[in-house]
Design a protein around this motif. Structure first.
Motif: not given
Lengths: 114, 114
Positions: A1-21
């Protein structure tokens, strides 16, 4: 089976932050995609990649960038997060073989920007 | 500008009834039409798909009807069950090989009530 995983299910960041998904697929797929999903707007393509180090803009690339240094990994970067980037982000991959090629999606990352 | 128009946005059907979701497109270059099903907390997954040279495709209780001249296609769910409650996306794909960008409709949230 193909599996695609994402690093986080939920993420809370502040305005102006650099975000990596981060997104990883385990099927040696050529193509990888980043979408955002918003109620009433459906799935909108942000960026896609059809090979390592190759990328193409989708329908809504503004405010985002991507990186694909390895075939299995595709990263979405928000250089300076803003509240209008609060959304569900979905990663997908596909083999790129034939018209009936299927996109396989990860479970999504719900990002909230405060 | 919505390239694939989907309706309704939400649908409530009684158990055992028929659920019908409609989609329309303008781009005559589209030549593959998949439907994706998304359960809460999960990414979309391919449900059923059709090529425009076929007017109907059936898989179990799910049927796609395709009208090439009207540029419309629809998903019918026969004998709808509570387990069918999900969001459904119609989609369209143009081109052959390569990156195979998919254009999605806005989605229909289906609720099947007992």
């Amino acid at each position: 089976d193909v599996k695609v995983t994402q690093s986080s299910r939920y993420l809370v960041k502040r305005t102006g932050e650099k975000v990596f998904l981060e997104c990883v697929q385990d099927m040696d797929h050529e193509n990888m995609f980043w979408y955002r999903q918003d109620p009433g707007l459906g799935l909108r393509l942000i960026y896609f990649s059809y090979d390592v180090k190759m990328k193409e803009k989708g329908d809504i690339p503004e405010g985002y960038s991507v990186s694909r240094e390895k075939k299995e990994r595709f990263s979405l970067i928000l250089e300076s997060a803003s509240t209008n980037q609060t959304s569900m982000y979905l990663c997908a991959s596909s083999s790129g073989q034939g018209m009936e090629d299927t996109q396989y999606f990860g479970p999504g990352t719900r990002l909230t920007v405060l | 500008q919505q390239q694939v128009k989907q309706s309704p946005q939400s649908l409530i059907v009684q158990k055992g009834g028929i659920s019908i979701i409609n989609c329309a497109y303008e781009n005559t270059a589209f030549d593959y039409f998949p439907w994706y099903q998304q359960f809460p907390g999960k990414g979309p997954a391919l449900l059923i798909a059709i090529r425009p040279d076929v007017s109907e495709k059936k898989e179990g209780r799910f049927t796609i009807s395709f009208n090439k001249s009207a540029k419309q296609f629809s998903l019918h769910i026969m004998d709808s069950q509570p387990g069918d409650s999900a969001t459904y996306f119609c989609a369209a794909k143009a081109g052959g090989w390569g990156y195979q960008k998919v254009t999605f409709g806005i989605g229909t949230k289906l609720q099947v009530i007992p």
